[in-house]
Scaffold this motif. Structure first.
Motif, short mmCIF file in Angstrom:
data_model
loop_
_atom_site.label_atom_id
_atom_site.label_comp_id
_atom_site.label_asym_id
_atom_site.label_seq_id
_atom_site.Cartn_x
_atom_site.Cartn_y
_atom_site.Cartn_z
N ASP A 1 0.81 -1.22 0.00
CA ASP A 1 0.00 0.00 0.00
C ASP A 1 0.84 1.27 0.00
N HIS A 2 2.15 1.12 0.17
CA HIS A 2 3.05 2.27 0.11
C HIS A 2 3.83 2.33 -1.21
N ILE A 3 4.28 1.20 -1.73
CA ILE A 3 5.25 1.28 -2.82
C ILE A 3 4.86 0.55 -4.10
N GLU A 4 3.76 -0.19 -4.10
CA GLU A 4 3.41 -0.94 -5.31
C GLU A 4 3.29 -0.02 -6.52
N GLY A 5 2.69 1.17 -6.34
CA GLY A 5 2.49 2.09 -7.44
C GLY A 5 3.76 2.72 -7.98
N LEU A 6 4.88 2.60 -7.23
CA LEU A 6 6.12 3.24 -7.66
C LEU A 6 6.71 2.60 -8.91
N ALA A 7 6.42 1.33 -9.14
CA ALA A 7 6.93 0.69 -10.35
C ALA A 7 6.41 1.41 -11.59
N THR A 8 5.12 1.77 -11.59
CA THR A 8 4.55 2.50 -12.72
C THR A 8 5.11 3.91 -12.80
N LEU B 1 12.38 -2.27 -7.61
CA LEU B 1 13.81 -2.26 -7.94
C LEU B 1 14.04 -2.67 -9.40
N ALA B 2 13.23 -3.60 -9.89
CA ALA B 2 13.35 -4.02 -11.29
C ALA B 2 13.00 -2.88 -12.22
N ALA B 3 11.94 -2.12 -11.88
CA ALA B 3 11.55 -0.96 -12.70
C ALA B 3 12.66 0.08 -12.72
N ALA B 4 13.29 0.30 -11.55
CA ALA B 4 14.40 1.24 -11.49
C ALA B 4 15.56 0.76 -12.37
N GLY B 5 15.83 -0.53 -12.34
CA GLY B 5 16.89 -1.07 -13.17
C GLY B 5 16.62 -0.92 -14.65
N GLU B 6 15.36 -1.14 -15.05
CA GLU B 6 14.99 -1.00 -16.46
C GLU B 6 15.22 0.41 -16.97
N ARG B 7 14.96 1.41 -16.11
CA ARG B 7 15.08 2.81 -16.52
C ARG B 7 16.43 3.42 -16.16
N GLY B 8 17.33 2.62 -15.59
CA GLY B 8 18.65 3.14 -15.24
C GLY B 8 18.63 4.13 -14.10
N VAL B 9 17.67 3.99 -13.17
CA VAL B 9 17.56 4.90 -12.03
C VAL B 9 18.47 4.39 -10.91
N PRO B 10 19.41 5.21 -10.43
CA PRO B 10 20.28 4.79 -9.32
C PRO B 10 19.46 4.51 -8.06
N VAL B 11 19.82 3.44 -7.34
CA VAL B 11 19.15 3.07 -6.10
C VAL B 11 20.09 3.36 -4.94
N ARG B 12 19.57 4.05 -3.93
CA ARG B 12 20.39 4.43 -2.78
C ARG B 12 19.76 3.88 -1.50
N ALA B 13 20.52 3.04 -0.80
CA ALA B 13 20.06 2.52 0.49
C ALA B 13 20.37 3.58 1.55
N VAL B 14 19.39 4.38 1.91
CA VAL B 14 19.63 5.52 2.78
C VAL B 14 19.68 5.10 4.24
N ARG B 15 20.42 5.88 5.01
CA ARG B 15 20.56 5.66 6.45
C ARG B 15 20.52 7.00 7.17
N ARG B 16 20.35 6.94 8.47
CA ARG B 16 20.26 8.15 9.29
C ARG B 16 21.42 9.09 8.99
N GLY B 17 21.10 10.35 8.75
CA GLY B 17 22.11 11.36 8.45
C GLY B 17 22.23 11.69 6.98
N ASP B 18 21.71 10.83 6.08
CA ASP B 18 21.73 11.16 4.66
C ASP B 18 20.82 12.36 4.41
#
Length: 305
Positions: free
Chosen positions: A129-136, A162-179
């Motif tokens: 309910d938070h991220i399913e729509g992000l693929a589109t 993550l697969a959709a991001a890979g298809e479009r060449g979108v960089p993925v960042r695993a964020v942590r406190r302080g970013d």
């Protein structure tokens, strides 16, 4: 306990068109019909069309929109930070028990607001309910970077994003406190998760953010439960995006005491979980917090300086 609906938040339908825009469209349509019927000469009709185009295009250029928009995506979350220097989308809605693509509605709403690209997209945690729509969303418009907390490749919903991001060449960042990301007078700070994978529970790994815009402060907590809310160090807020759709296990008294927000938004739709909890609504009311819920008010807008 009832829900209060007071300024400075304002409600609007998803993909709303302004009164000026409706007027411009109506006048343009009349000019087109008058030209087809031979009532006016082509130059006059063309001039009217151009004037209507300017009516809708010039105001945003003269006074750029600066706001946080809480999209009504039913029982889910999708929030847009919309300013000239930063366009950030936090979550994109979803339908855990259905096959309807909420992401198409999110994309349509973004485009209706003149948003055709995003600097940052945040997947707070691996709940449909938070991220399913992000693929589109990722497949439909340019995105500068995808932020996520716990990158669990075995989760099917997060895996699809993550697969959709890979298809479009979108960089993925695993964020942590302080970013952080800073653009102009805007600053977005990651407050959670900490420097390690905190838990195997998705909610407890939710990305929590604080938006700083001039003297304004807004907190976004994903689905974090209340024991973790109080450890974020949010400080005082003007607006709180209540965690977990108003679940009784969120928005605890210690958090409200620390943040003392003027207003709170609960993103919620028809559900069987009892969201928003009467206990949470009572806590907010007793703390003097103006509370808005998307299931009642629809898409909500908060102006930024």
């Amino acid at each position: 306990m009832g829900r209060r609906h007071l300024c400075p938040l304002s409600g609007a339908a998803l993909g709303v068109v302004s009164a000026a825009g409706l007027t411009a469209y109506a006048v343009a349509a009349l000019a087109g019909v008058a030209w087809l019927l031979g009532w006016v000469r082509p130059p006059l009709a063309l001039g009217t069309l151009l004037a209507c185009a300017l009516l809708t295009a010039v105001p945003p250029l003269l006074r750029p929109v600066r706001e946080v928009v809480f999209l009504d995506v039913g029982q889910g979350d999708a929030t847009l930070v919309r300013t000239p220097e930063l366009r950030l989308l936090i979550d994109g809605g979803g339908t855990p028990r259905g096959d309807y693509d909420v992401g198409r509605d999110v994309v349509a709403a973004l485009r209706s607001m003149g948003v055709h690209s995003l600097d940052v997209v945040v997947a707070t945690h691996a709940d449909a309910d938070h991220i399913e729509g992000l693929a589109t969303v990722l497949r439909s418009m340019p995105v500068g970077e995808l932020w996520a907390g716990h990158l669990n490749p075995d989760d099917p919903v997060l895996g699809a994003v993550l697969a959709a991001a890979g298809e479009r060449g979108v960089p993925v960042r695993a964020v942590r406190r302080g970013d952080t990301v800073e653009r102009g007078k805007l600053k977005v700070v990651v407050l959670w998760p900490p420097g390690n994978v905190w838990s195997t529970a998705d909610n407890e790994n939710s990305v929590a953010l604080r938006l700083e815009a001039g003297e304004k402060r807004v907190g976004f907590l994903g689905d974090l439960p209340s024991p973790l809310e109080a450890s974020l160090g949010l400080g005082q807020l003007d607006l709180l995006k209540a965690a977990h759709h108003g679940s009784r296990l969120s928005t605890g008294e210690p958090l409200l005491h620390e943040t003392a927000p003027q207003a709170a938004v609960i993103s919620v739709g028809r559900n069987t979980y009892g969201h928003p909890s009467p206990e949470v609504l009572l806590r907010l009311s007793e703390a003097g917090v103006q509370t808005w819920c998307t299931d009642v008010s629809g898409t909500l807008r908060w102006p930024l300086p």
